[in-house]
Design an enzyme around this catalytic site. Structure first.
Site, mmCIF file in Angstrom:
data_model
loop_
_atom_site.group_PDB
_atom_site.id
_atom_site.type_symbol
_atom_site.label_atom_id
_atom_site.label_comp_id
_atom_site.label_asym_id
_atom_site.label_seq_id
_atom_site.Cartn_x
_atom_site.Cartn_y
_atom_site.Cartn_z
ATOM 1 N N CYS A 87 -38.895 88.715 -43.296
ATOM 2 C CA CYS A 87 -38.853 88.145 -44.647
ATOM 3 C C CYS A 87 -40.188 87.462 -44.938
ATOM 4 C CB CYS A 87 -37.713 87.137 -44.717
ATOM 5 S SG CYS A 87 -37.770 86.067 -46.152
ATOM 6 N N GLU A 88 -40.791 87.801 -46.069
ATOM 7 C CA GLU A 88 -42.106 87.235 -46.377
ATOM 8 C C GLU A 88 -42.042 85.769 -46.776
ATOM 9 O OE1 GLU A 88 -42.846 88.423 -51.033
ATOM 10 O OE2 GLU A 88 -43.336 89.919 -49.526
ATOM 11 N N HIS A 89 -40.858 85.245 -47.052
ATOM 12 C CA HIS A 89 -40.754 83.844 -47.484
ATOM 13 C C HIS A 89 -40.773 82.872 -46.311
ATOM 14 C CE1 HIS A 89 -38.564 85.684 -51.159
ATOM 15 N NE2 HIS A 89 -39.864 85.629 -51.370
ATOM 16 N N HIS A 90 -40.125 83.248 -45.209
ATOM 17 C CA HIS A 90 -40.065 82.351 -44.048
ATOM 18 C C HIS A 90 -40.574 83.009 -42.768
ATOM 19 C CE1 HIS A 90 -36.858 80.908 -46.827
ATOM 20 N NE2 HIS A 90 -37.450 79.758 -46.570
ATOM 21 N N GLN A 128 -35.967 92.452 -49.124
ATOM 22 C CA GLN A 128 -35.110 93.638 -49.043
ATOM 23 C C GLN A 128 -35.158 94.465 -50.325
ATOM 24 O OE1 GLN A 128 -31.198 92.951 -47.409
ATOM 25 N NE2 GLN A 128 -30.350 94.744 -48.430
ATOM 26 N N HIS A 156 -29.881 88.406 -42.914
ATOM 27 C CA HIS A 156 -31.153 87.685 -43.012
ATOM 28 C C HIS A 156 -31.092 86.392 -42.209
ATOM 29 C CE1 HIS A 156 -32.970 90.006 -46.470
ATOM 30 N NE2 HIS A 156 -31.735 90.476 -46.412
ATOM 31 N N CYS A 158 -33.089 83.999 -42.291
ATOM 32 C CA CYS A 158 -33.430 82.825 -43.091
ATOM 33 C C CYS A 158 -32.188 82.232 -43.758
ATOM 34 C CB CYS A 158 -34.498 83.165 -44.138
ATOM 35 S SG CYS A 158 -34.055 84.505 -45.256
#
Length: 198
Positions: A87-90, A128, A156, A158
């Site tokens: 995941c690019e956010h976390h 995703q 996920h 996260c």
């Protein structure tokens, strides 16, 4: 014979990322000279290069390298393709399965190439939704079939390890092009990926 793994890594990238990991570990209050952590920055640097190796590959070229003229015009489904991404956010993992179908229009593609393009797009920092779209559009624009369908189901970390901490939630995304935009074709695909045929 001892266990050996042959892998290639960019020495400069490994060195730079290794130093950054070392700094992060120290900033979190750990001792990077502790026996269990001495090689962790290097291992993490190599792991991240592997997990983001999709940036160095051209998924369209992978498909073009195994396209064959064939007058087959019915649905081809590859389901339960395992995928692992970040995941690019976390920068925490998400993982699950992709189900992909296409209806050829004069060309088929080697079956192993579909999972390979899933890997290429998965081994990038992702969400995703974009992963689903990237796979769909690559097949649609490269193979030019009568239709393409992609469904991804994933868990996920996260959501599971932090934040809302929901352990049993799955995210499903889908995309359809061409013939799969018709209700009856899409329904056939969804029924087939839901059935236990094997």
């Amino acid at each position: 014979m001892p266990y050996r793994v042959f892998e290639e890594y960019n020495i400069e990238v490994t060195s730079n990322v290794q130093e950054n990991y070392k700094s992060v570990i120290e900033s979190l209050g750990e001792d990077v000279t502790r026996e269990g952590l001495i090689k962790t920055p290097e291992r993490a640097a190599k792991a991240m290069q592997f997990l983001t190796s999709g940036y160095d590959q051209d998924p369209a070229e992978i498909l073009r390298g195994a396209m064959f003229a064939e007058d087959y015009r019915d649905m081809v489904i590859i389901k339960d393709i395992e995928l692992y991404s970040l995941c690019e956010h976390h920068m925490l993992p998400f993982f699950g399965k992709a189900h992909i179908a296409y209806i050829p229009d004069g060309h088929i593609v080697g079956l192993s190439k579909i999972p390979r393009i899933v890997d290429v797009f998965s081994r990038r920092l992702q969400v995703q939704e974009r992963l689903t779209h990237d796979i769909l559009e690559c097949i649609h624009t490269t193979l030019k079939p009568q239709g393409v369908a992609v469904v991804i189901e994933a868990a996920h970390m996260c959501m599971m390890m932090r934040g809302v901490q929901k352990q049993n939630s799955y995210t499903t995304t889908s995309g359809f092009r061409g013939q799969f935009e018709k209700v009856e074709t899409r329904s056939e695909f969804l029924n087939l990926i839901s059935s236990n045929l094997h």
